[in-house]
Design a protein around this motif. Structure first.
Motif, PDB file in Angstrom:
ATOM      1  N   ARG A 120      17.723  27.933  31.040  1.00 47.73           N
ATOM      2  CA  ARG A 120      19.111  27.458  30.961  1.00 47.73           C
ATOM      3  C   ARG A 120      19.509  26.706  32.225  1.00 47.73           C
ATOM      4  NH1 ARG A 120      22.912  32.202  29.565  1.00 47.73           N
ATOM      5  NH2 ARG A 120      21.515  33.057  28.033  1.00 47.73           N
ATOM      6  N   HIS A 121      19.148  27.257  33.383  1.00 48.23           N
ATOM      7  CA  HIS A 121      19.468  26.586  34.651  1.00 48.23           C
ATOM      8  C   HIS A 121      18.771  25.231  34.749  1.00 48.23           C
ATOM      9  CE1 HIS A 121      20.605  30.659  36.633  1.00 48.23           C
ATOM     10  NE2 HIS A 121      21.671  30.072  36.093  1.00 48.23           N
ATOM     11  N   ASP A 122      17.500  25.197  34.334  1.00 50.92           N
ATOM     12  CA  ASP A 122      16.761  23.929  34.357  1.00 50.92           C
ATOM     13  C   ASP A 122      17.423  22.905  33.424  1.00 50.92           C
ATOM     14  OD1 ASP A 122      15.010  24.981  36.171  1.00 50.92           O
ATOM     15  OD2 ASP A 122      13.390  25.353  34.717  1.00 50.92           O
ATOM     16  N   GLU A 123      17.869  23.357  32.274  1.00 53.14           N
ATOM     17  CA  GLU A 123      18.528  22.474  31.315  1.00 53.14           C
ATOM     18  C   GLU A 123      19.841  21.928  31.900  1.00 53.14           C
ATOM     19  OE1 GLU A 123      20.490  23.302  27.050  1.00 53.14           O
ATOM     20  OE2 GLU A 123      18.417  24.052  27.272  1.00 53.14           O
ATOM     21  N   ILE A 124      20.604  22.805  32.557  1.00 53.82           N
ATOM     22  CA  ILE A 124      21.863  22.378  33.183  1.00 53.82           C
ATOM     23  C   ILE A 124      21.579  21.380  34.300  1.00 53.82           C
ATOM     24  CG2 ILE A 124      23.816  23.170  34.605  1.00 53.82           C
ATOM     25  CD1 ILE A 124      23.790  25.743  32.915  1.00 53.82           C
ATOM     26  N   GLY A 129      21.654  16.006  36.273  1.00 57.30           N
ATOM     27  CA  GLY A 129      20.779  15.185  37.113  1.00 57.30           C
ATOM     28  C   GLY A 129      20.585  15.748  38.493  1.00 57.30           C
ATOM     29  N   THR A 130      20.566  17.038  38.656  1.00 54.65           N
ATOM     30  CA  THR A 130      20.363  17.630  39.995  1.00 54.65           C
ATOM     31  C   THR A 130      18.926  18.115  40.166  1.00 54.65           C
ATOM     32  OG1 THR A 130      21.153  19.768  39.190  1.00 54.65           O
ATOM     33  CG2 THR A 130      22.748  18.295  40.294  1.00 54.65           C
ATOM     34  N   VAL A 131      18.068  17.709  39.334  1.00 53.54           N
ATOM     35  CA  VAL A 131      16.678  18.176  39.442  1.00 53.54           C
ATOM     36  C   VAL A 131      15.927  17.413  40.485  1.00 53.54           C
ATOM     37  CG1 VAL A 131      14.513  18.463  38.183  1.00 53.54           C
ATOM     38  CG2 VAL A 131      16.691  18.830  37.000  1.00 53.54           C
TER      39      VAL A 131
END
Length: 131
Positions: A120-124, A129-131
């Motif tokens: 979920r965090h990765d999806e958010i 666009g904070t990856v």
């Protein structure tokens, strides 16, 4: 022959292990080996002495019964204690196994929740666009 000690003393009669002393009649007779207890017509149990002069058959039977009963009770108590101890060990080991299974289930659920939260965090992060 035991009859030669009749009307003498109990100690003299009982020097021979095959002899039985009858205190009431002061007779020394052959012990009836075919029977466990001397018959009443030979000598009453409270007057019969064999082996030692200070113990009669009546007291010997009572004492042996008490000792035998006590030993049987003690044996029964020991068996019960051993059985209860084994049952409690089995129960404890069963409880231990059950607790270990519960811990494992909780660990697996926690791992699943962690993986779900991470996804979920990765999806958010990807969405914003904070990856």
């Amino acid at each position: 022959d035991c009859r030669q000690y009749t009307n003498r003393s109990c100690e003299e009669c009982l020097k021979n292990v095959t002899c039985l002393w009858c205190a009431s009649s002061r007779r020394c007779v052959e012990y009836p080996v075919r029977r466990i207890l001397p018959p009443a017509d030979l000598c009453e149990l409270r007057s019969a002495r064999w082996g030692v002069c200070w113990v009669n058959f009546e007291a010997l039977i009572i004492a042996m019964s008490v000792v035998g009963g006590t030993l049987l009770i003690m044996l029964g108590v020991c068996c019960c204690c051993c059985c209860c101890k084994k049952k409690s060990k089995k129960q404890v080991s069963g409880d231990d196994e059950r607790a270990a299974r519960e811990r494992e289930k909780r660990r697996v659920r926690q791992e699943e929740r962690r993986a779900e939260m991470k996804s979920r965090h990765d999806e958010i992060r990807r969405k914003y666009g904070t990856v």
